[in-house]
Design an enzyme around this catalytic site. Structure first.
Site, PDB file in Angstrom:
ATOM      1  N   HIS B  67       0.781  -1.250   0.077  1.00 22.20           N
ATOM      2  CA  HIS B  67      -0.097  -0.010  -0.002  1.00 22.20           C
ATOM      3  C   HIS B  67       0.918   1.293   0.200  1.00 22.20           C
ATOM      4  CE1 HIS B  67       0.012   1.114   4.416  1.00 22.20           C
ATOM      5  NE2 HIS B  67       0.169  -0.006   4.750  1.00 22.20           N
ATOM      6  N   ASP B 176       6.042   2.279   6.637  1.00 21.88           N
ATOM      7  CA  ASP B 176       4.535   1.433   6.504  1.00 21.88           C
ATOM      8  C   ASP B 176       3.826   2.244   5.642  1.00 21.88           C
ATOM      9  OD1 ASP B 176       1.730   0.835   8.882  1.00 21.88           O
ATOM     10  OD2 ASP B 176       2.205   0.484   6.742  1.00 21.88           O
ATOM     11  N   GLU B 208      -5.216   1.632   2.407  1.00 23.08           N
ATOM     12  CA  GLU B 208      -5.185   0.332   3.213  1.00 23.08           C
ATOM     13  C   GLU B 208      -5.727   0.804   4.672  1.00 23.08           C
ATOM     14  OE1 GLU B 208      -2.923  -0.276   5.913  1.00 23.08           O
ATOM     15  OE2 GLU B 208      -3.343  -2.448   5.885  1.00 23.08           O
ATOM     16  N   ASP B 231       3.621  -6.090   3.609  1.00 24.24           N
ATOM     17  CA  ASP B 231       3.506  -5.042   4.714  1.00 24.24           C
ATOM     18  C   ASP B 231       4.522  -5.131   5.741  1.00 24.24           C
ATOM     19  OD1 ASP B 231       0.131  -3.533   5.248  1.00 24.24           O
ATOM     20  OD2 ASP B 231       2.245  -2.951   5.979  1.00 24.24           O
TER      21      ASP B 231
END
Lengths: 351, 352
Positions: B67, B176, B208, B231
């Site tokens: 993402h 992230d 996300e 991820d």
């Protein structure tokens, strides 16, 4: 001295690191700025930079002006087995500011980060309480205690890793308390000779107890003292509408009537206010009873010295990024210059 | 500058909170374009690129999803020149004070997240985590100028340069999941020089952080035969109170549990072992909380797996990961794709 020159000087002082007791780099940045403008300059046992600018007239006043070089920061006090640094604060930092920060560690300027438990894993009960400094650690990427100790021995200091930024209307950066005061003092020293002897002292260790100023006041033995500061502005949205805002941005230099450390003698206060009036300088009175300043160390030195604190209003002091107005920097310089230039022994009833 | 570091720096420093991924999307697209055969953006903003495989038509497709959205803030009010804000995604209130941000108003406006000075608070209040109502964004401009440059609904992103710590660790915001977008990029680069039978779809998903929206819709659109989500997972840090975290720089993490097809997981492990890529296993008894959860139930279902990079201080603007783990994730993905035989399909033992 143009407004921009003052801002440029503030930038170079703000971006240098110097926590209480470790002010060398700040001192080294200031020295070349004033070397040719003063008659004498020396560094004392604590690290205060004491400068002397002889007066051009027969006025026998000895005037002390101080601005402190030190900023708040952190010091390494231990290690975790995994190679993180345990720290304690140098000066007053509200612990809840620390998580999420980038810091600069030691003379080699290693980057470090201060992190906490991930939000996904944090326990609900502890989420609402700020983590005490004892339970935080700085991660520099070391994997063992030995590696951490070699990179940052006990006593290593660290500062916020903030870089100055000129936003036009405002400027922001770290340590405006009190690099703003230092910029103003340096500019004052660079200017014309005054009718009396001027002692400009860039002091150390204000944040850990107003220590450098105490020693400087004893050494200089002045007739009057001016402490230049960057002080708390609280002009943010608040619920209580009728409480004075400590100080406000845009209203000019903040003059202390009384703070936690001393009371301004009324004659000196009147003199400064009159100087502002005569020269048409916007100014404000700081809400009485808040914070301790170097005037607190000067006023009861030896047999006593009339002293006053004049400060640049700054939001978010003692945090990674402070904010102030160009106009307030400029007006504080004007007020300090005017107040000092208009001094006579009569003002202080010394004849 | 180390090229993986440069890639991470470019990706993490760009703005792109959930729902507003345009800027980061364009940056990734520019980087992927020379590496792929086709590239497009779908209706939600997902960036979808494909490296065509060598197998004859109808060719099976693998989808790799990472993402590109980050958590951020949104302006909910303007009070006398100060901006009131609230969260976009799982923002951690405990780390907001003192941060430098950009307010995306009429132009990019530098700001600070501030609150009233501690001396006006009681001792107890001073030690409480700040509430949303107590903080604001200060852009240092006069109130009337603020009113003309900023509107309710404008988004706010954290400004944080990526820094390198010791031992090839990096710290910054939005690792992230931009660390995994970087890993996918490295895989695309590697697969330019390596034959693969399957079509390899690289997808930089949107939203996300607010409900796996991009994963759900892009998986519907692609209907792949197999999917791998990438991820971050929890890195071991000094103040761990519970187990279940992973050492940094000890390898990528491969997840096991109901969210993942065991055969796909087994092939991932085989690929890691064959290429001597160090890895760790993460037991995930339920939802992985990642794009994998959304992709697995698209259309008739997709055999899915999850590759993770250990990350300290998740959702804080000093997220920390190992550059080597990013590179390992890229290598594992490339290796997995390259090893897929044209006739392979994940099947259960009891299927004919």
């Amino acid at each position: 001295m143009s407004e921009n020159a003052l801002v440029t000087m503030l930038q170079s002082l703000s971006d240098v690191n110097g926590t209480s007791g470790d002010e060398t780099l700040v001192r080294q940045t200031i020295k070349p700025l004033i070397k040719n403008a003063v008659d004498e300059m020396h560094v004392d046992a604590l690290g205060n930079l004491i400068t002397f600018k002889r007066g051009c007239a027969s006025n026998t006043l000895r005037v002390l002006v101080t601005a402190h070089m030190d900023e708040v920061g952190l010091m390494v006090t231990g290690y975790t087995n995994a190679g993180d640094l345990r720290v304690a604060t140098i000066g007053g930092i509200n612990a809840r500011l620390l998580p999420g920060l980038l810091v600069t560690v030691g003379e080699h300027q290693l980057p470090g980060v201060i992190g906490i438990q991930a939000i996904h894993r944090a326990k609900k009960e502890s989420f609402d309480k700020a983590t005490p400094v004892d339970n935080l650690a700085v991660d520099i990427g070391a994997t063992t205690k030995d590696e951490a100790e070699r990179a940052a021995p006990l006593g290593t200091v660290m500062t916020f890793a903030t870089r100055f930024r000129d936003l036009g209307y405002s400027v922001r950066g770290k340590a405006f308390d009190d690099r703003a005061g230092c910029a103003i003092l340096a500019t004052l020293l660079q200017g014309e000779r005054l009718p009396f002897d001027l002692y400009g002292v860039f002091t150390v260790q204000e944040e850990v107890g107003l220590r450098g100023a105490r020693v400087a006041a004893y050494t200089v033995d002045p007739d009057v003292g001016f402490a230049l500061e960057g002080t708390i502005a609280d002009d943010m949205p608040k619920e209580e509408k009728d409480v004075s805002p400590t100080t406000e941005l845009g209203k000019g230099p903040a003059i202390t009537v009384k703070d936690r450390s001393y009371t301004t003698p009324p004659r000196l206060l009147c003199h400064v206010l009159k100087s502002a009036e005569v020269e048409n300088i916007p100014h404000q009175l700081k809400q009485p009873g808040i914070s301790s300043t170097e005037a607190g160390s000067i006023h009861d030195a030896r047999g006593g010295v009339p002293a006053i604190t004049i400060a640049v209003p700054c939001r978010y002091i003692h945090s990674p990024v402070a904010l102030t107005r160009r106009s307030d920097l400029e007006n504080t310089l004007r007020l300090v210059r005017a107040s000092i230039a208009r001094l006579t022994p009569k003002t202080l009833r010394l004849t | 500058m180390d090229t993986t570091f440069a890639l991470l720096k470019a990706f993490t420093e760009a703005p792109g909170p959930s729902g507003y991924e345009g800027t980061i999307g364009n940056l990734i697209a520019a980087r992927w374009k020379p590496l792929v055969d086709e590239i497009r953006t779908d209706a939600m903003g997902n960036l979808i690129a494909v490296q065509r495989g060598t197998a004859p038509e109808p060719r099976p497709a693998l989808m790799a999803a990472a993402h590109m959205d980050e958590i951020g803030l949104i302006v909910i009010g303007i009070e006398g020149g100060f901006l009131r804000v609230h969260a976009v995604g799982g923002i951690d209130r405990r780390v907001l004070l003192g941060l430098e941000v950009t307010v995306h108003g009429k132009r990019a406006l530098p700001g600070i997240i501030g609150s009233r000075p501690p001396h006006v608070l009681s001792r107890d209040e001073r030690n409480k985590t700040i509430a949303w109502e107590e903080l604001f964004v200060d852009i240092g401009l006069p109130a009337d100028e603020v009113a003309s440059l900023v509107h309710v609904g404008d988004i706010v992103t954290v400004e944080r340069e990526l820094v390198e710590l010791k031992n090839r660790l990096v710290a910054g915001k939005a690792l992230d999941d931009r660390a995994c977008v970087a890993a996918v990029t490295l895989a695309l680069e590697a697969l330019r020089h390596r034959d693969h039978a399957w079509d390899f779809y690289a997808v930089a998903t949107v939203q996300e952080e607010v409900g796996l929206k991009g994963a759900i819709t892009s998986a519907f659109g692609l209907d792949p035969q197999l999917a791998i989500a990438l991820d971050v997972t929890f890195g071991k840090q000094y103040n761990d109170t519970d187990p279940g975290t992973f050492d940094l720089d000890k390898g990528v993490v491969i997840a096991l549990g109901p969210n993942f097809h065991p055969q796909v997981v087994a092939r991932l492990i085989e690929a890691a072992q064959a290429e001597e890529i160090p890895f760790q296993r993460e037991p995930v008894p339920g939802s992985s909380g990642t794009d994998a959860w959304g992709i697995q139930v698209a259309r008739e279902g997709v055999p899915t797996s999850l590759v993770e990079i250990p990350l300290r201080y998740m959702h804080q603007p000093i997220e920390t990961a190992a550059i080597d783990d990013v590179e390992r994730a890229g290598r594992l993905l490339a290796s997995f794709v390259a090893r897929l035989e044209p006739e392979y399909r994940p099947r259960w033992e009891d299927e004919r």
